[in-house]
Design a protein around this motif. Structure first.
Motif, PDB file in Angstrom:
ATOM      1  N   GLN A   1       0.650  -1.374  -0.062  1.00  0.00           N
ATOM      2  CA  GLN A   1       0.087   0.040   0.040  1.00  0.00           C
ATOM      3  C   GLN A   1       0.729   1.353   0.097  1.00  0.00           C
ATOM      4  OE1 GLN A   1      -3.269   0.045   2.540  1.00  0.00           O
ATOM      5  NE2 GLN A   1      -3.705  -2.226   2.697  1.00  0.00           N
ATOM      6  N   PHE A   2       2.040   1.196   0.120  1.00  0.00           N
ATOM      7  CA  PHE A   2       2.803   2.289   0.180  1.00  0.00           C
ATOM      8  C   PHE A   2       2.933   3.166  -1.077  1.00  0.00           C
ATOM      9  CE2 PHE A   2       7.248   3.662  -1.034  1.00  0.00           C
ATOM     10  CZ  PHE A   2       7.474   4.797  -0.432  1.00  0.00           C
ATOM     11  N   HIS A   3       2.693   2.185  -2.250  1.00  0.00           N
ATOM     12  CA  HIS A   3       2.482   2.617  -3.595  1.00  0.00           C
ATOM     13  C   HIS A   3       1.379   3.527  -3.952  1.00  0.00           C
ATOM     14  CE1 HIS A   3       6.533   0.770  -4.828  1.00  0.00           C
ATOM     15  NE2 HIS A   3       5.901  -0.276  -4.175  1.00  0.00           N
ATOM     16  N   TRP A   4       0.381   3.350  -2.890  1.00  0.00           N
ATOM     17  CA  TRP A   4      -0.983   4.192  -3.231  1.00  0.00           C
ATOM     18  C   TRP A   4      -0.923   5.177  -2.094  1.00  0.00           C
ATOM     19  CZ3 TRP A   4      -0.913  -0.861  -4.339  1.00  0.00           C
ATOM     20  CH2 TRP A   4      -1.312  -1.383  -5.634  1.00  0.00           C
ATOM     21  N   GLY A   5       0.430   5.495  -1.289  1.00  0.00           N
ATOM     22  CA  GLY A   5       0.331   6.637  -0.520  1.00  0.00           C
ATOM     23  C   GLY A   5       0.261   6.189   0.897  1.00  0.00           C
ATOM     24  N   HIS A   6       0.456   5.058   1.371  1.00  0.00           N
ATOM     25  CA  HIS A   6       0.556   4.764   2.863  1.00  0.00           C
ATOM     26  C   HIS A   6       1.870   4.984   3.383  1.00  0.00           C
ATOM     27  CE1 HIS A   6      -0.313   2.429   6.535  1.00  0.00           C
ATOM     28  NE2 HIS A   6      -1.416   2.293   6.046  1.00  0.00           N
ATOM     29  N   ARG A   7       2.166   5.434   4.570  1.00  0.00           N
ATOM     30  CA  ARG A   7       3.743   5.646   5.194  1.00  0.00           C
ATOM     31  C   ARG A   7       4.256   4.422   5.245  1.00  0.00           C
ATOM     32  NH1 ARG A   7       3.396   9.886  10.108  1.00  0.00           N
ATOM     33  NH2 ARG A   7       2.210   8.196  10.936  1.00  0.00           N
ATOM     34  N   ALA A   8       3.641   3.383   5.438  1.00  0.00           N
ATOM     35  CA  ALA A   8       4.509   1.840   5.491  1.00  0.00           C
ATOM     36  C   ALA A   8       4.230   1.174   4.306  1.00  0.00           C
ATOM     37  CB  ALA A   8       3.747   1.553   6.964  1.00  0.00           C
ATOM     38  N   GLU A   9       4.929   0.069   4.379  1.00  0.00           N
ATOM     39  CA  GLU A   9       4.731  -0.637   3.060  1.00  0.00           C
ATOM     40  C   GLU A   9       3.353  -1.441   3.396  1.00  0.00           C
ATOM     41  OE1 GLU A   9       7.943  -3.691   3.209  1.00  0.00           O
ATOM     42  OE2 GLU A   9       9.011  -2.643   1.937  1.00  0.00           O
TER      43      GLU A   9
END
Length: 176
Positions: free
Chosen positions: A95-103
């Protein structure tokens, strides 16, 4: 989200009448890596199996943490494996690639859409600033909050809805 008919705990997702593809994120604490420490509400674990039945019947996508024990319990294909008897398959995303601060490693189980038809999966350069929980890979990063562990970045939610819409279109073509 505009155009989304959300069924959550308040609306009792188990009362959903069906009829169209689903985006499901059933409670995962009873299925995750730290499930031995979880205190799920009565009936909460069964919601994942209910969601899975809906997706297998109507198409759509189920989102759960990577390595969720739901995959073994329900004999779901793991990412990179075969399609199951429902035409379902799994993919691993971060989910990092959609803007989450964590992987926030996530597995998706999809029925009604071929892998080649998925919307583009974004690539976000760099590294996460936070982690879900400290590991050897991220020993010094601050942990995300409980709320961040439970919530989905808006861009990822939109992508999941696009996947469900593709499942609907493919179901319509198959029925014609």
């Amino acid at each position: 989200m505009i155009g989304v008919d959300a069924w959550d705990a308040e609306r009792d997702a188990r009362a959903w009448p069906g009829g169209c593809p689903v985006v499901a994120h059933p409670p995962c604490r009873a299925w995750g890596r730290l499930r031995q420490f979880a205190k799920p509400r009565s009936g909460e674990k069964e919601l994942a199996l209910f969601a899975l039945r809906q997706i297998r019947q109507f198409g759509g996508v189920l989102e759960h943490p990577a390595e969720s024990s739901l995959w073994n319990e329900a004999f779901l294909p793991k990412p990179g494996e075969f399609q199951d008897e429902y035409g379902g398959w799994s993919i691993a995303v971060e989910q990092f690639h959609w803007g989450h601060r964590a992987e926030k490693a996530t597995w998706l189980y999809i029925v009604g859409c071929a892998p080649r038809d998925l919307p583009p999966i974004p690539f976000r350069p760099g590294r996460p600033t936070h982690c879900v929980r400290p590991t050897k890979s991220y020993p010094r990063l601050p942990s995300i909050t409980k709320a961040e562990r439970e919530h989905t970045p808006p861009a990822f939610a939109e992508w999941l809805v696009q996947v469900a819409q593709l499942c609907a279109k493919q179901n319509e073509r198959a029925a014609a």
